[in-house]
Design a protein around this motif. Structure first.
Motif, PDB file in Angstrom:
ATOM      1  N   LEU A 188       0.856  -1.188   0.000  1.00 28.29           N
ATOM      2  CA  LEU A 188       0.000   0.000   0.000  1.00 28.29           C
ATOM      3  C   LEU A 188       0.892   1.239   0.000  1.00 28.29           C
ATOM      4  O   LEU A 188       1.753   1.399   0.872  1.00 28.29           O
ATOM      5  CB  LEU A 188      -0.908   0.008   1.237  1.00 28.29           C
ATOM      6  N   ILE A 189       0.696   2.114  -0.999  1.00 31.50           N
ATOM      7  CA  ILE A 189       1.470   3.356  -1.106  1.00 31.50           C
ATOM      8  C   ILE A 189       0.545   4.517  -0.778  1.00 31.50           C
ATOM      9  O   ILE A 189      -0.519   4.681  -1.398  1.00 31.50           O
ATOM     10  CB  ILE A 189       2.047   3.516  -2.529  1.00 31.50           C
ATOM     11  N   VAL A 190       0.950   5.317   0.216  1.00 27.92           N
ATOM     12  CA  VAL A 190       0.115   6.434   0.652  1.00 27.92           C
ATOM     13  C   VAL A 190       0.906   7.735   0.515  1.00 27.92           C
ATOM     14  O   VAL A 190       1.862   7.973   1.261  1.00 27.92           O
ATOM     15  CB  VAL A 190      -0.352   6.259   2.121  1.00 27.92           C
ATOM     16  N   THR A 205      -5.522  -7.368   2.547  1.00 21.84           N
ATOM     17  CA  THR A 205      -4.371  -7.632   3.428  1.00 21.84           C
ATOM     18  C   THR A 205      -3.098  -7.254   2.693  1.00 21.84           C
ATOM     19  O   THR A 205      -2.840  -7.741   1.589  1.00 21.84           O
ATOM     20  CB  THR A 205      -4.321  -9.127   3.809  1.00 21.84           C
ATOM     21  N   PHE A 206      -2.315  -6.379   3.310  1.00 20.36           N
ATOM     22  CA  PHE A 206      -1.092  -5.878   2.672  1.00 20.36           C
ATOM     23  C   PHE A 206       0.148  -6.455   3.351  1.00 20.36           C
ATOM     24  O   PHE A 206       0.171  -6.669   4.565  1.00 20.36           O
ATOM     25  CB  PHE A 206      -1.053  -4.349   2.732  1.00 20.36           C
ATOM     26  N   ASP A 207       1.171  -6.674   2.530  1.00 23.66           N
ATOM     27  CA  ASP A 207       2.450  -7.184   3.047  1.00 23.66           C
ATOM     28  C   ASP A 207       3.373  -6.053   3.477  1.00 23.66           C
ATOM     29  O   ASP A 207       4.374  -6.295   4.160  1.00 23.66           O
ATOM     30  CB  ASP A 207       3.152  -8.026   1.974  1.00 23.66           C
ATOM     31  N   LEU A 208       3.035  -4.832   3.059  1.00 23.11           N
ATOM     32  CA  LEU A 208       3.900  -3.684   3.331  1.00 23.11           C
ATOM     33  C   LEU A 208       3.120  -2.404   3.088  1.00 23.11           C
ATOM     34  O   LEU A 208       2.232  -2.362   2.228  1.00 23.11           O
ATOM     35  CB  LEU A 208       5.122  -3.733   2.396  1.00 23.11           C
ATOM     36  N   LYS A 244      -4.211  -2.441  14.522  1.00 21.19           N
ATOM     37  CA  LYS A 244      -5.169  -3.335  13.872  1.00 21.19           C
ATOM     38  C   LYS A 244      -4.531  -4.368  12.944  1.00 21.19           C
ATOM     39  O   LYS A 244      -5.104  -5.444  12.729  1.00 21.19           O
ATOM     40  CB  LYS A 244      -6.182  -2.508  13.072  1.00 21.19           C
ATOM     41  N   TYR A 245      -3.383  -4.043  12.376  1.00 21.83           N
ATOM     42  CA  TYR A 245      -2.750  -4.950  11.408  1.00 21.83           C
ATOM     43  C   TYR A 245      -1.253  -5.050  11.730  1.00 21.83           C
ATOM     44  O   TYR A 245      -0.404  -4.678  10.913  1.00 21.83           O
ATOM     45  CB  TYR A 245      -2.961  -4.442   9.971  1.00 21.83           C
ATOM     46  N   SER A 246      -0.943  -5.538  12.913  1.00 26.66           N
ATOM     47  CA  SER A 246       0.431  -5.490  13.419  1.00 26.66           C
ATOM     48  C   SER A 246       1.421  -6.300  12.592  1.00 26.66           C
ATOM     49  O   SER A 246       2.628  -6.103  12.687  1.00 26.66           O
ATOM     50  CB  SER A 246       0.472  -5.963  14.878  1.00 26.66           C
ATOM     51  N   LYS A 247       0.933  -7.208  11.756  1.00 25.64           N
ATOM     52  CA  LYS A 247       1.835  -8.004  10.919  1.00 25.64           C
ATOM     53  C   LYS A 247       2.296  -7.231   9.682  1.00 25.64           C
ATOM     54  O   LYS A 247       3.191  -7.682   8.959  1.00 25.64           O
ATOM     55  CB  LYS A 247       1.135  -9.294  10.459  1.00 25.64           C
ATOM     56  N   THR A 248       1.688  -6.091   9.412  1.00 27.73           N
ATOM     57  CA  THR A 248       2.039  -5.302   8.230  1.00 27.73           C
ATOM     58  C   THR A 248       3.087  -4.251   8.581  1.00 27.73           C
ATOM     59  O   THR A 248       2.796  -3.300   9.314  1.00 27.73           O
ATOM     60  CB  THR A 248       0.796  -4.597   7.639  1.00 27.73           C
ATOM     61  N   PRO A 249       4.323  -4.377   8.087  1.00 31.27           N
ATOM     62  CA  PRO A 249       5.340  -3.363   8.375  1.00 31.27           C
ATOM     63  C   PRO A 249       5.062  -2.068   7.619  1.00 31.27           C
ATOM     64  O   PRO A 249       4.624  -2.087   6.466  1.00 31.27           O
ATOM     65  CB  PRO A 249       6.640  -4.017   7.892  1.00 31.27           C
ATOM     66  N   VAL A 250       5.307  -0.943   8.298  1.00 29.41           N
ATOM     67  CA  VAL A 250       5.083   0.382   7.703  1.00 29.41           C
ATOM     68  C   VAL A 250       6.401   1.123   7.644  1.00 29.41           C
ATOM     69  O   VAL A 250       7.125   1.200   8.641  1.00 29.41           O
ATOM     70  CB  VAL A 250       4.096   1.214   8.542  1.00 29.41           C
ATOM     71  N   ALA A 251       6.710   1.698   6.478  1.00 26.10           N
ATOM     72  CA  ALA A 251       7.902   2.532   6.340  1.00 26.10           C
ATOM     73  C   ALA A 251       7.453   3.967   6.079  1.00 26.10           C
ATOM     74  O   ALA A 251       6.539   4.213   5.293  1.00 26.10           O
ATOM     75  CB  ALA A 251       8.788   2.031   5.211  1.00 26.10           C
ATOM     76  N   MET A 252       8.113   4.910   6.744  1.00 28.44           N
ATOM     77  CA  MET A 252       7.758   6.324   6.630  1.00 28.44           C
ATOM     78  C   MET A 252       8.641   7.021   5.602  1.00 28.44           C
ATOM     79  O   MET A 252       9.853   6.807   5.560  1.00 28.44           O
ATOM     80  CB  MET A 252       7.925   6.998   8.001  1.00 28.44           C
ATOM     81  N   ILE A 253       8.029   7.837   4.756  1.00 31.17           N
ATOM     82  CA  ILE A 253       8.774   8.678   3.812  1.00 31.17           C
ATOM     83  C   ILE A 253       8.863  10.067   4.432  1.00 31.17           C
ATOM     84  O   ILE A 253       7.841  10.711   4.678  1.00 31.17           O
ATOM     85  CB  ILE A 253       8.072   8.743   2.441  1.00 31.17           C
ATOM     86  N   THR A 254      10.085  10.516   4.738  1.00 28.10           N
ATOM     87  CA  THR A 254      10.278  11.780   5.453  1.00 28.10           C
ATOM     88  C   THR A 254      10.984  12.803   4.578  1.00 28.10           C
ATOM     89  O   THR A 254      11.604  12.470   3.569  1.00 28.10           O
ATOM     90  CB  THR A 254      11.131  11.567   6.723  1.00 28.10           C
ATOM     91  N   ALA A 255      10.886  14.068   4.996  1.00 23.80           N
ATOM     92  CA  ALA A 255      11.607  15.138   4.298  1.00 23.80           C
ATOM     93  C   ALA A 255      13.105  14.950   4.514  1.00 23.80           C
ATOM     94  O   ALA A 255      13.535  14.415   5.537  1.00 23.80           O
ATOM     95  CB  ALA A 255      11.159  16.497   4.823  1.00 23.80           C
ATOM     96  N   TYR A 256      13.910  15.388   3.558  1.00 18.02           N
ATOM     97  CA  TYR A 256      15.358  15.195   3.629  1.00 18.02           C
ATOM     98  C   TYR A 256      15.933  15.793   4.921  1.00 18.02           C
ATOM     99  O   TYR A 256      15.650  16.937   5.267  1.00 18.02           O
ATOM    100  CB  TYR A 256      16.040  15.855   2.424  1.00 18.02           C
ATOM    101  N   GLY A 257      16.728  14.978   5.606  1.00 23.17           N
ATOM    102  CA  GLY A 257      17.435  15.470   6.790  1.00 23.17           C
ATOM    103  C   GLY A 257      16.583  15.616   8.036  1.00 23.17           C
ATOM    104  O   GLY A 257      17.089  16.042   9.076  1.00 23.17           O
ATOM    105  N   ASN A 258      15.300  15.272   7.953  1.00 24.01           N
ATOM    106  CA  ASN A 258      14.439  15.458   9.120  1.00 24.01           C
ATOM    107  C   ASN A 258      14.467  14.208  10.000  1.00 24.01           C
ATOM    108  O   ASN A 258      13.564  13.367   9.979  1.00 24.01           O
ATOM    109  CB  ASN A 258      13.003  15.770   8.672  1.00 24.01           C
ATOM    110  N   LEU A 313       9.752  -7.365   3.645  1.00 24.56           N
ATOM    111  CA  LEU A 313       9.028  -8.543   3.161  1.00 24.56           C
ATOM    112  C   LEU A 313       9.547  -9.842   3.779  1.00 24.56           C
ATOM    113  O   LEU A 313       8.882 -10.872   3.723  1.00 24.56           O
ATOM    114  CB  LEU A 313       9.119  -8.620   1.629  1.00 24.56           C
ATOM    115  N   LYS A 314      10.741  -9.798   4.362  1.00 29.69           N
ATOM    116  CA  LYS A 314      11.286 -10.985   5.030  1.00 29.69           C
ATOM    117  C   LYS A 314      10.652 -11.205   6.401  1.00 29.69           C
ATOM    118  O   LYS A 314      10.776 -12.286   6.972  1.00 29.69           O
ATOM    119  CB  LYS A 314      12.799 -10.841   5.215  1.00 29.69           C
TER     120      LYS A 314
END
Length: 451
Positions: free
Chosen positions: A7-9, A47-50, A72-86, A119-120
């Motif tokens: 899932l891309i947000v 159901t999302f894998d990422l 609610k979906y603790s098996k789904t890892p979430v990665a944050m896209i942040t502003a540079y250097g923040n 994904l691992k």
């Protein structure tokens, strides 16, 4: 077999398209959302894998999404896209439960590495790599059960973890288990005692060096960061780092790159940092001997390892494990603990924690008679609880001794060999001559590699 689904947000169409193309080339299917509300709808139907999410969204922020998925979906890892250097935003996301973060403009190789690691997480582990640390994190007490739960949770993140606890409580074992339970299990786990590296060699040890960069640098040498690439670097006794090294370590952690001594170019490294010390880092920060900004970076999440005295109900299980381990090392059956000896162990405060318990049982193993360890065999009141030999003759030739442990071991070896030669290698007679039990002699022969 179906492709993984991500899932891309993000409310920027260009970013969404870049992420969709990159993941598509990795054979990952994608669904996209431009707001929190749309993301929630997707999550409730598939159901999302990422999940990859931007921090700033039209109807909220990515931290809210991280918390929602964690709940609610603790098996789904979430990665944050942040502003540079923040880094502040990144650390906030990691504290909230994000798996990892990537900064804009998005480094595609860094993104691919992150996605592969995420994904691992839900793939089956290789049990062979986990055996050592799992066995040693023994216990059924409330404290140890809670610790195991925290370890499993933290293993799913890439957040730096600061492991606090007294000497001998098992901090390195906890660090190793976090590594073994996570997606980096097939990559190296590199432990380093920061207090054991001479200050003048520290930069070279951590970052490597180029041939000829200083006197004695006869070859190119990779450093600890490179050795741990794609894996975990465990900084034990991190409080012992000199201030000059703290600055360089901070930069390596923030930039995810290092510069070997004598080179001009930086090398990208993908390393998870775990650190530990028995000292009070907060107090050292207040005293000015440890950098606050480095403390902030390595202490994203603190994990406290309980002292043994707070989980004395685990002592019988730990004792059984250690006695079996010692017995296996010298091909003997493990002795039993008398009720009185076990009660003594449970009531003793063990300032040296699990390590002291193991040392105590190792000594009792060699002293006990008839396969039964009695209270007196424990010798917990002895001042010297770690050495089987005590130097009382001050005239012993100790000049040139670089290691007391090696020196004592050499004396012990010579005494045993002499006794065996005088008794024509009759082990029972040699044990009697040395004033020790046959079990003790068998143990020492195995330990000193004399059999």
């Amino acid at each position: 077999m179906a492709n993984p689904l991500a899932l891309i947000v993000d409310d920027e169409p260009d970013i969404r398209e870049l992420l969709e193309i990159t993941l598509g080339r990795m054979k990952i299917d994608t669904e996209s959302a431009d707001s929190l509300d749309q993301a929630y709808q997707h999550l409730n139907h598939k159901t999302f894998d990422l999940c990859l999410t931007d921090m700033n969204l039209p109807d909220g922020n990515g931290i809210d999404l991280v918390k929602y998925i964690q709940q609610k979906y603790s098996k789904t890892p979430v990665a944050m896209i942040t502003a540079y250097g923040n880094m502040d935003t990144a650390i906030t996301a990691l504290k909230a439960g994000a798996f990892d973060f990537v900064s804009k403009p998005v480094d595609l190789q860094r993104l691919r590495d992150l996605v592969s690691s995420a994904l691992k997480l839900n793939k089956p582990h290789h049990d062979t790599k986990k055996t050592t640390s799992e066995i040693k994190l023994l216990g059924e007490s409330k404290a140890i059960k809670q610790l195991r739960k925290q370890v499993i949770k933290l293993a799913r993140s890439q957040a730096p973890v600061y492991i606090s606890g007294e000497s001998g409580s098992g901090k390195e074992l906890v660090a190793r288990l976090i590594h073994d339970e996570g997606p980096r299990v097939d990559a190296p786990f590199i432990p380093v005692n920061c207090g054991a590296i001479p200050t003048e060699l520290m930069e070279s040890e951590f970052f490597g060096h180029k041939k000829g960069s200083f006197t004695g640098a006869v070859n190119d040498k990779p450093g600890l960061f490179q050795a741990a690439d794609n894996g975990t670097l465990f900084l034990d006794e991190v409080a012992d780092l000199p201030m000059s090294m703290q600055v360089k370590l901070l930069r390596a952690i923030q930039e995810k790159s290092i510069r070997p001594v004598g080179t001009e170019t930086e090398i990208k490294v993908d390393v998870r940092i775990l650190s530990a010390t028995h000292k009070d880092l907060s107090q050292l920060v207040n005293e000015g001997s440890f950098r606050q900004d480095l403390f902030y970076r390595i202490n994203v999440i603190e994990l406290k390892v309980p002292p043994l005295r707070d989980r004395s109900e685990d002592i019988p299980l730990l004792s059984e494990h250690f006695l079996q381990k010692i017995a296996n090392s010298c091909d003997l059956d493990p002795p039993k603990l008398s009720n009185e000896a076990l009660t003594t162990l449970k009531n003793y405060p063990f300032p040296g924690n699990v390590r002291e318990l193991e040392n105590t049982l190792e000594r009792a193993f060699t002293l006990c008679e008839e396969d039964l360890i009695k209270k007196d065999d424990l010798r917990l009141s002895d001042i010297d609880s770690n050495s089987l030999l005590t130097i009382q003759d001050k005239s012993l030739p100790v000049e040139g001794v670089s290691s007391l442990e090696d020196y004592l071991e050499d004396l012990e070896r010579k005494a045993i060999v002499q006794a065996l030669e005088e008794t024509r290698w009759n082990k029972t007679a040699a044990a009697k001559k040395l004033g020790i039990t046959f079990r003790a002699l068998r143990y020492r022969l195995k330990k000193l590699d004399l059999e």
